[in-house]
Scaffold this active site. Structure first.
Site, short mmCIF file in Angstrom:
data_model
loop_
_atom_site.label_atom_id
_atom_site.label_comp_id
_atom_site.label_asym_id
_atom_site.label_seq_id
_atom_site.Cartn_x
_atom_site.Cartn_y
_atom_site.Cartn_z
N LYS A 185 -11.30 -4.92 0.92
CA LYS A 185 -10.98 -5.05 -0.53
C LYS A 185 -12.17 -5.59 -1.35
CE LYS A 185 -6.57 -3.95 0.12
NZ LYS A 185 -6.40 -3.67 1.80
C1 LIG Z 1 -4.78 -3.89 2.00
C2 LIG Z 1 -3.50 -3.29 1.64
C3 LIG Z 1 -1.94 -3.95 1.99
C4 LIG Z 1 -2.07 -5.14 2.73
O1 LIG Z 1 -2.92 -6.12 2.82
P1 LIG Z 1 -3.40 -7.00 4.21
O2 LIG Z 1 -4.13 -7.96 3.74
O3 LIG Z 1 -4.22 -5.91 4.92
O4 LIG Z 1 -2.25 -7.24 4.66
C5 LIG Z 1 -1.05 -3.65 1.35
N1 LIG Z 1 -0.99 -2.52 0.30
C6 LIG Z 1 -2.12 -1.86 0.12
C7 LIG Z 1 -2.16 -0.77 -0.93
C8 LIG Z 1 -3.33 -2.22 0.53
O5 LIG Z 1 -4.54 -1.47 0.37
#
Ligand SMILES: *Cc1c(COP(=O)(O)O)cnc(C)c1O
Length: 386
Positions: A185
């Site tokens: 992210k």
């Molecule tokens: C990364 C992501 C998640 C989940 O996040 P985690 O930290 O991996 O549990 C949920 N929704 C979207 C759209 C994502 O890109």
């Protein structure tokens, strides 16, 4: 195989200060949730204009707790998109509620807000929009619909840290807003997430839910009144997050600059290759709202005699990494076995089959953009139906 260095589709950037901060926490004698977490939460709250913020072990736990804070459970329906990481609908199932998939807008690849009203039933309790690649939906329209039908909004803003709507940060307004700090992210704590809440009462409930439902009373007293999990974020992760927040503005400038270069390079290269008739769908050209978490194209599979997997293989042979974000959730066995049909959301089905994430990350070089575009357009040219 290419002699040039491999370009992954993403790579996190951690500077020396961040690495030093991790060492400091490790040496401090307190490594799990503690003072660094409190500092990170307070800093995030300032960032979001003073709204309460609580952190969790990952984005999935953050969304689960958001649903619990909103009181969503068995018998409830939650409207969401089939084009997301499966975590979005998994957490809805996880609290015993039912995901209702509404089709997407092919341009934004996000929920088609005009289709929500028809999906609302007496059981509908919430809308869970996803801001794919960091591009928000029309937030005015979203909250108008929520108000009209008296629904909660749980924003899966996992990819949208730093994104905006009308000059306001995503998270600084609205209902419950969930972010992920997973490794890929824009702001990463390796793993982690945060939830922006409406008031201290909700924040207190979120705190209990993330740690066994525990309430502390005085110096040595404790009670457990509700069932909670173990979803806390550690000081190690929080220390990383505090430094990532400082770096975020420079990363944002770099991502936006790289995205602009992609648009220019695609236009020039498609023209010089005589391929302007190819319906290669580029992202919405937005330089105000999106954080450019990803740069995704939709391949014109109808005009090609290869599938997406073959395109990805050929790009990999040229030293270029790509990703698929995401196949439609309705195509997964778990969801098929629950009775969902991909054909009910045909736009999502088509995009899920043909969307492709190209490399984009702050450490990427200008020359890399040219390499990616050149390689992809050449591959399309080779495989275009005559
Ligand atoms: C990364 C992501 C998640 C989940 O996040 P985690 O930290 O991996 O549990 C949920 N929704 C979207 C759209 C994502 O890109």
């Amino acid at each position: 195989m290419s002699a040039l260095p491999f370009i992954p589709f993403t790579r996190p950037s951690f500077n020396q200060e961040t690495i030093d901060a991790v060492g400091e926490v490790l040496r401090s004698g307190w490594v799990t949730s503690g003072p660094k977490l409190a500092e990170f939460e307070a800093t995030l709250s300032d960032y979001f204009g003073g709204r309460p913020v609580r952190c969790f072990a990952n984005g999935t736990a953050t969304m689960k707790i958001a649903l619990q804070v909103a009181g969503i459970g068995p018998g409830d329906e939650v409207i969401t998109t089939p084009i997301s990481w499966v975590a979005t609908s998994n957490v809805i199932l996880g609290v015993g509620a039912k995901p209702i998939f509404v089709d997407i807008d092919p341009r934004t690849r996000n929920l088609d807000l005009s289709k929500i009203a028809a999906a609302v039933t007496p059981q509908t309790k919430a809308i869970m929009p996803v801001y794919l690649a960091g591009l928000p939906v029309n937030m005015d329209e979203l909250y108008a619909i929520a108000k009209q039908f008296n629904l909660r909004v749980i924003e899966d803003a996992a990819q949208a840290f730093g994104s905006q709507w009308n000059d306001k940060k995503i998270g600084a307004f609205g209902d419950l807003v969930s972010f992920s700090f997973q490794a890929n992210k824009n702001l990463s704590t390796v793993e982690g997430g945060c939830l922006v809440l409406n008031n201290e009462k909700e924040a207190l409930l979120a705190e209990k839910l993330r740690l066994q439902g525990l309430t502390r009373q005085g110096m040595d007293g404790m009670d457990v009144e509700i069932l909670g999990g173990k979803d806390n974020l550690t000081d190690l992760n929080a220390a990383i997050g505090l430094h990532q927040l400082k770096q975020l503005p420079s990363y944002q400038i770099r991502r936006t600059n790289l995205a602009r270069q992609y648009f220019d390079a695609f236009r020039a290269k498609l023209k010089s290759a005589g391929l302007e008739h190819l319906q290669l769908e580029l992202p919405v050209e937005n330089f105000t709202d999106t954080n450019w978490h990803m740069f995704q194209v939709v391949l014109p599979l109808e005009q090609l005699n290869v599938d997406r997997a073959q395109v990805m293989t050929e790009l990999k042979e040229l030293g270029i990494g790509t990703g698929v974000h995401y196949p439609a959730i309705t195509g997964f066995s778990l969801y098929k076995n629950l009775g969902y049909q991909a054909s009910d959301t045909p736009v999502a089905q088509r995009i899920g089959r043909s969307i492709l994430t190209l490399p984009l990350f702050p450490g990427m070089a200008d020359e890399d953009i040219g390499r990616v575009v050149e390689a992809l357009v050449n591959i399309l040219q080779q495989h275009a139906k005559k």
